[in-house]
Scaffold this motif. Structure first.
Motif, short mmCIF file in Angstrom:
data_model
loop_
_atom_site.label_atom_id
_atom_site.label_comp_id
_atom_site.label_asym_id
_atom_site.label_seq_id
_atom_site.Cartn_x
_atom_site.Cartn_y
_atom_site.Cartn_z
N ASP A 283 43.37 36.54 92.82
CA ASP A 283 43.48 37.86 92.22
C ASP A 283 43.90 37.76 90.74
OD1 ASP A 283 43.32 40.71 92.63
OD2 ASP A 283 45.49 40.72 92.32
N PHE B 61 40.93 36.13 88.60
CA PHE B 61 39.59 36.72 88.55
C PHE B 61 39.16 37.11 87.15
CE2 PHE B 61 36.82 40.42 88.43
CZ PHE B 61 35.71 39.91 89.06
N SER B 62 40.03 37.86 86.45
CA SER B 62 39.60 38.40 85.16
C SER B 62 39.59 37.34 84.06
CB SER B 62 40.52 39.55 84.75
OG SER B 62 41.83 39.07 84.56
N LYS C 56 50.37 41.87 96.06
CA LYS C 56 49.28 42.37 95.24
C LYS C 56 49.73 42.39 93.79
CE LYS C 56 45.80 43.68 95.98
NZ LYS C 56 44.57 42.87 95.96
N ALA D 31 48.28 44.30 91.34
CA ALA D 31 48.21 45.64 90.74
C ALA D 31 49.29 46.55 91.32
CB ALA D 31 46.86 46.25 90.97
N ARG E 82 41.00 47.69 86.53
CA ARG E 82 42.24 48.30 86.99
C ARG E 82 43.15 48.48 85.77
NH1 ARG E 82 44.15 43.21 90.59
NH2 ARG E 82 44.63 41.73 88.94
N ASN E 83 44.18 49.27 85.99
CA ASN E 83 45.10 49.57 84.90
C ASN E 83 45.72 48.33 84.31
OD1 ASN E 83 46.02 51.85 83.56
ND2 ASN E 83 46.56 52.80 85.53
N CYS F 188 38.75 43.51 87.57
CA CYS F 188 39.30 43.14 88.88
C CYS F 188 38.22 43.22 89.94
CB CYS F 188 40.47 44.05 89.25
SG CYS F 188 39.96 45.72 89.67
N PHE F 189 38.50 42.64 91.08
CA PHE F 189 37.57 42.78 92.20
C PHE F 189 38.30 43.45 93.35
CE2 PHE F 189 39.13 39.55 95.16
CZ PHE F 189 39.90 38.75 94.34
N ASP G 47 42.25 49.26 98.76
CA ASP G 47 42.62 48.94 97.37
C ASP G 47 41.76 49.69 96.35
OD1 ASP G 47 44.49 47.18 98.34
OD2 ASP G 47 43.09 45.49 98.36
N HIS H 138 42.88 51.32 93.01
CA HIS H 138 43.24 50.58 91.81
C HIS H 138 42.20 50.76 90.71
CE1 HIS H 138 46.60 48.76 93.70
NE2 HIS H 138 45.92 48.01 94.54
#
Lengths: 354, 49, 315
Positions: A235, A238-239, A352, A354, C28-29, C39-40, C46, C49
């Motif tokens: 996670d 990813f970006s 998570k 986020a 996402r923020n 993001c994925f 989710d 998001h």
């Protein structure tokens, strides 16, 4: 502790005097950006901005540094002789370096000045540099130095700490090297008796302005492999575009690559910054790449700074909280969030980002 | 991109056009010689300090 | 923008619930003003998001390269053009994708907004046609249209050119835009002036390769600057190497670049390297009438031969 008062009217004059004995570095405005670079003769460091885009790392450890040159021409009198890069004639002074950047050299020193291996080039530059710090009275929103082992008035790694007192700088002399620099600049005026109070009041006020923190208290106790196998890396990674922004802007990143550049029979060996974000960084001669995937490289960067370093040296994280990687990451990967995930590993039911 | 005009040339030459090939090579070498040695994409010899 | 966000979430929720896709790629923020993070989302829970606003400037086509799963991807005009280019270049299959098209009103220029502010920017709020920029001790409001990224200000393809779902009605395309004012200014320079101009432009480069890595076109398994056997380009800060990297990278994007602006947005040093790709984009348009990524049925000019291809430069 001795305090000196430097009237701002005497600032330029003092630097001009110091320039005779020192190579001066400081924050310099380059277009829209403030950078830490060599000052041109007579150029004043720009002390008004927040921290510089690039850290002060290059004062001691330039992005490209020639180590030696050689020629294999048998007719050349220097044929087959390795000519080492001479040490600079004058010592250096980093004027207006922020306490976080100064502290970073102490973290990096563990790598370049290990008991069994010494990096002569880094050490030579480091020892020849006097660090004239400027306390941060207006820290930024991404500064989290106070939870990363230093702070806006941290004296670690500094020879002098300056405080902006309106029409003057108050200078707290921390080492003999610092005293020598002030003497070379001709700044001798004893500061008023309440200087110590000014510093402690300034420190308190500046630290109160720091709103950003990292949690690090559990990092040491969580097993390495548990963190390595944690479920959040995909996670986080990813970006990531695997550019070198975070590593090149970071004052505590130290990795380099050695290159020979040869023309005819003449060549040089130089070392250049490298980045663990690049696939090439770990590519073996065989073609195998142990960190061939992005997620492995992203994990390596955070594990190195926030876990391996913590375990190896037992003195906190390899990060000074300057916030540059947060400010300039093209995709907003935030080390504070990652650090929190790592520190709370096994505690939070849901991991998570986020 | 700031490369001197006269340094870069393009030509279509068939494998049957030997005389055109000779002509073009002559013209290109003359033009490039007039511009002088390429400094812009060649590193200066590196030295310590 | 809130309407866009809600619609994106609705679509994503539906696609995931119906198992039409395995992953939704969106934004996402972020933790910083004017930053959102790609993001994925794999789980219906989710989906909330996902967001959309004027800070989604990163090109998400970049995250599709060589993927093998079924993906829904949020795409503004330029992203959709890069998705087309990706499909044409066999980096992803059309059948793998559900494209959630976003009619785009332009992305905010974070660099310019930061530079204009009197202090550190801590919050930026988009409010219809205006943008409010806040920081310690200041708050300023600007017309949104004046705060757009340079590439968005001259964009003529704001609506997705390819999509399966659209989150809103198409926005009007900008008319009478002078796309190449900056390129013409450079074209008018002498060779020597151009050289100096580019030298200064590239001086701050630290070779972090953020521009290359943010670019959806730069998917080579090994970039020419990373080749080590043989090594084509030096690794140092020598201007010859820095310049070689930028010039060659730009050429590799010729006839493919959609001017999405990701390269400039990603650059930590604020270099406007779009002047290189824009020049080539202009050539592709003027010589072949080509704009990249508009159609799945046309081959790009550089991989097709036509007897009437322009060849005035040939002697």
């Amino acid at each position: 502790m001795k305090y000196i008062r430097i009237d701002k009217a005497q600032w330029a004059q003092g630097l001009a005097a110091a320039e005779k004995a020192y190579r001066l570095f400081g924050p310099v405005r380059e277009g829209a950006m403030l950078n830490f670079a060599a000052l041109a003769p007579g150029q004043a460091p720009d002390l008004d901005g927040l921290n510089t885009r690039m850290s002060a790392r290059s004062v001691v450890y330039p992005q490209s540094e020639i180590l030696f040159e050689y020629t294999v021409d048998p007719n050349d009198p220097d044929g087959n002789v390795l000519k080492e890069a001479p040490a600079p004639a004058k010592p250096a002074a980093a004027v207006g370096i922020r306490p976080c950047d100064a502290y970073s050299f102490l973290l990096v020193r563990r790598n370049f000045d290990a008991p069994d291996v010494k990096d002569v080039y880094w050490l030579r530059n480091y020892e020849a540099t006097t660090f004239i710090g400027l306390a941060c009275d207006h820290p930024g929103s991404t500064c989290f130095c106070t939870s990363a082992g230093c702070g806006p008035y941290s004296e670690q790694g500094l020879d002098v700490l300056l405080q902006d007192a309106g029409d003057a700088y108050l200078a707290k002399i921390l080492t003999d090297k610092g005293a020598a620099f002030l003497a070379a600049a001709g700044w001798f005026t004893e500061a008023p008796a309440d200087s110590e109070g000014c510093f402690s009041a300034g420190k308190e006020a500046a630290e109160a302005k720091i709103t950003s923190t990292v949690e690090t208290d559990r990092l040491a106790e969580i097993p390495q492999m548990a963190l390595y196998d944690a479920n959040f890396w995909e996670d986080i990674a990813f970006s990531c575009i695997n550019c070198g922004t975070c590593t090149y802007l970071c004052p505590t990143c130290w990795c380099f690559d050695i290159q020979d550049e040869v023309r005819g029979k003449h060549g040089i060996r130089e070392r250049n910054w490298d980045s663990c974000m690049f696939p090439l960084f770990t590519l073996h001669g065989s073609g195998h790449n142990p960190r061939g995937q992005k997620v492995q490289r992203v994990r390596q960067r955070f594990m190195h700074k926030l876990k391996y370093y913590v375990d190896k040296y037992g003195d906190g994280i390899q990060c000074v909280g300057c916030g540059r990687c947060i400010q300039y990451c093209p995709v907003n990967i935030d080390i504070r969030k990652v650090c929190q995930l790592m520190n709370r590993f096994g505690q939070d039911a849901a991991c998570k980002v986020a | 991109m700031g490369v001197e005009p006269g340094r870069v040339h393009f030509s279509w030459i068939s494998s049957a056009e030997s005389t055109k090939f000779v002509d073009v090579v002559k013209k290109v070498t003359e033009a490039v010689r007039a511009v002088g040695p390429n400094q812009k994409f060649v590193k200066k010899e590196l030295k310590v300090a | 923008m809130i309407a866009y966000t809600d619609k994106i979430r609705d679509i994503a929720r539906r696609l995931l619930k119906d198992c039409r896709v395995e992953t939704v790629i969106g934004f996402r923020n972020g933790s910083m003003p004017m930053m959102n993070e790609p993001c994925f989302i794999k789980n219906v829970d989710d989906v909330d998001h996902l967001i959309w606003d004027g800070n989604c400037g990163i090109n998400l086509a970049n995250y599709l390269t060589n993927r093998t799963d079924k993906i829904a991807v949020v795409a503004k005009g330029c992203d959709s053009r890069n998705i087309v280019t990706h499909i044409i270049e066999n980096k992803i299959k059309r059948e793998q994708l559900v494209i959630i098209g976003v009619p785009c009103k332009g992305m905010l220029d974070k660099r310019r907004i930061k530079a204009m502010a009197p202090g550190e920017v801590t919050r930026v709020v988009e409010d219809g046609e205006s943008v409010r920029v806040c920081g310690a001790g200041f708050e300023k409001t600007y017309p949104r249209k004046d705060m757009l990224q340079a590439n968005c200000a001259v964009c003529i393809h704001r609506n997705p050119v390819i999509y399966d779902e659209l989150v809103a009605d198409p926005v009007p395309e900008q008319q009478n835009v002078d796309r190449y004012e900056d390129v013409r200014a450079i074209e008018a320079m002498s060779a020597e002036e151009k050289w100096t101009y580019f030298e200064n432009l590239l001086a701050p480069c630290i070779r972090c390769y953020a521009c290359r890595n943010a670019c959806p076109l730069c998917y080579c398994p090994t970039c020419f600057v990373d080749e080590s056997t043989p090594q084509w380009v030096g690794k140092s800060q020598n201007p010859v190497d820095v310049r070689t990297f930028h010039f060659l990278r730009a050429y590799h994007c010729a006839g493919r670049c959609t001017d999405c602006g990701s390269c400039e947005r990603a650059c930590p040093m604020g270099i406007n390297m779009r002047v290189f790709t824009k020049k080539l984009e202009k050539e592709a348009f003027e010589q072949w009438g080509w704009e990249a990524g508009l159609s799945l049925d046309q081959r790009p000019p550089l991989d097709t031969y036509r007897p009437d291809d322009p060849q005035d430069f040939m002697k």
